[in-house]
Design a protein around this motif. Structure first.
Motif, PDB file in Angstrom:
ATOM      1  N   GLY A  18     -88.326  15.280 -16.898  1.00 36.53           N
ATOM      2  CA  GLY A  18     -87.785  14.209 -17.734  1.00 36.53           C
ATOM      3  C   GLY A  18     -86.332  13.883 -17.419  1.00 36.53           C
ATOM      4  O   GLY A  18     -86.002  12.721 -17.145  1.00 36.53           O
ATOM      5  N   THR A  21     -85.892  12.140 -13.965  1.00 38.88           N
ATOM      6  CA  THR A  21     -86.321  10.743 -13.919  1.00 38.88           C
ATOM      7  C   THR A  21     -85.289   9.832 -14.576  1.00 38.88           C
ATOM      8  O   THR A  21     -84.996   8.747 -14.061  1.00 38.88           O
ATOM      9  N   SER A  25     -82.486   7.501 -12.369  1.00 36.65           N
ATOM     10  CA  SER A  25     -82.534   6.065 -12.657  1.00 36.65           C
ATOM     11  C   SER A  25     -81.160   5.513 -13.033  1.00 36.65           C
ATOM     12  O   SER A  25     -80.888   4.328 -12.816  1.00 36.65           O
ATOM     13  N   SER A  86    -103.483  15.358  -8.143  1.00 39.18           N
ATOM     14  CA  SER A  86    -102.229  15.614  -8.867  1.00 39.18           C
ATOM     15  C   SER A  86    -101.279  16.476  -8.051  1.00 39.18           C
ATOM     16  O   SER A  86    -100.066  16.231  -8.035  1.00 39.18           O
ATOM     17  N   THR A  90     -97.691  15.308  -6.794  1.00 35.80           N
ATOM     18  CA  THR A  90     -96.526  16.119  -7.153  1.00 35.80           C
ATOM     19  C   THR A  90     -95.727  16.479  -5.909  1.00 35.80           C
ATOM     20  O   THR A  90     -94.492  16.398  -5.904  1.00 35.80           O
ATOM     21  N   ASN A 140     -90.557   8.028 -10.054  1.00 39.99           N
ATOM     22  CA  ASN A 140     -90.995   7.945 -11.453  1.00 39.99           C
ATOM     23  C   ASN A 140     -92.461   7.528 -11.553  1.00 39.99           C
ATOM     24  O   ASN A 140     -93.201   8.054 -12.396  1.00 39.99           O
ATOM     25  N   LEU A 141     -92.886   6.607 -10.705  1.00 42.06           N
ATOM     26  CA  LEU A 141     -94.280   6.164 -10.704  1.00 42.06           C
ATOM     27  C   LEU A 141     -95.218   7.305 -10.305  1.00 42.06           C
ATOM     28  O   LEU A 141     -96.296   7.474 -10.897  1.00 42.06           O
ATOM     29  N   TRP A 143     -94.694  10.506 -10.795  1.00 46.71           N
ATOM     30  CA  TRP A 143     -94.777  11.428 -11.935  1.00 46.71           C
ATOM     31  C   TRP A 143     -95.579  10.838 -13.086  1.00 46.71           C
ATOM     32  O   TRP A 143     -96.310  11.556 -13.770  1.00 46.71           O
ATOM     33  N   ALA A 144     -95.454   9.541 -13.313  1.00 46.30           N
ATOM     34  CA  ALA A 144     -96.245   8.906 -14.367  1.00 46.30           C
ATOM     35  C   ALA A 144     -97.734   9.017 -14.044  1.00 46.30           C
ATOM     36  O   ALA A 144     -98.559   9.296 -14.925  1.00 46.30           O
ATOM     37  N   THR A 145     -98.089   8.832 -12.783  1.00 45.53           N
ATOM     38  CA  THR A 145     -99.488   8.938 -12.363  1.00 45.53           C
ATOM     39  C   THR A 145    -100.000  10.362 -12.556  1.00 45.53           C
ATOM     40  O   THR A 145    -101.112  10.569 -13.059  1.00 45.53           O
ATOM     41  N   THR A 147     -98.888  12.500 -14.697  1.00 46.63           N
ATOM     42  CA  THR A 147     -98.996  12.713 -16.149  1.00 46.63           C
ATOM     43  C   THR A 147    -100.297  12.118 -16.687  1.00 46.63           C
ATOM     44  O   THR A 147    -101.004  12.769 -17.468  1.00 46.63           O
ATOM     45  N   VAL A 148    -100.628  10.914 -16.257  1.00 50.99           N
ATOM     46  CA  VAL A 148    -101.875  10.284 -16.709  1.00 50.99           C
ATOM     47  C   VAL A 148    -103.077  11.112 -16.252  1.00 50.99           C
ATOM     48  O   VAL A 148    -104.003  11.361 -17.034  1.00 50.99           O
TER      49      VAL A 148
END
Length: 160
Positions: A18, A21, A25, A86, A90, A140-141, A143-145, A147-148
């Protein structure tokens, strides 16, 4: 033991990934600000702090896959396709951070701190900041993927 590993994995992700990211940014804007005010020590100090936070939390972030592997092993899902994807994402995110973002931040810091830097073939700061913003977006994208994928877990027997 699975619940402990899962808890540690999620806590590590929130507390380590967190901040990276968010701070990564923030770096491009801080870079533009520091470059616009060459004598502003606060702007340069903020830039250095953001870079240091990224470096430190990148190191702390190794706990995320460590606890992730422990969790996956205890759940018996190490061979699952969603987990393999994943893991690959990662690894890609870590590579973007360690091989691209952190070195670019370091070079940008050196450019801002050196009087007369930015001449002699170096790209203008707005291009460097833009490239850093793009790389951070990719990071960030990724990591978002991940996470999903961790939330929906295709093929999960929990129905969640």
């Amino acid at each position: 033991m699975t619940k402990l590993f899962l808890s540690l994995h999620v806590i590590a992700a929130v507390l380590a990934i967190g901040p990276v990211t968010v701070v990564a940014s923030m770096f491009p804007k801080a870079l533009r600000r520091a470059h616009a005010a060459p004598g502003d020590r606060e702007a340069y100090a903020a830039l250095r702090l953001l870079h240091r936070i990224c470096r430190v939390y990148a190191g702390v972030g190794i706990a995320v896959p460590v606890f992730g592997f422990a969790t996956a092993s205890s759940l018996g899902v190490l061979g699952s396709a969603w987990l393999i994807v994943s893991i690959l994402l990662t690894a890609a995110a870590a590579a973007v951070l360690v091989l691209l973002i952190l070195p670019a931040q370091g070079r940008a810091l050196a450019t801002v701190s050196t009087p007369g830097a930015g001449v002699g073939g170096e790209p203008p700061v707005h291009r460097v900041a833009g490239r850093l913003a793009m790389l951070t977006g990719v990071f960030n994208l990724l990591w978002a993927t991940v996470t999903v994928l961790m939330i929906i877990r295709p093929g999960s027997t929990t129905g969640a």
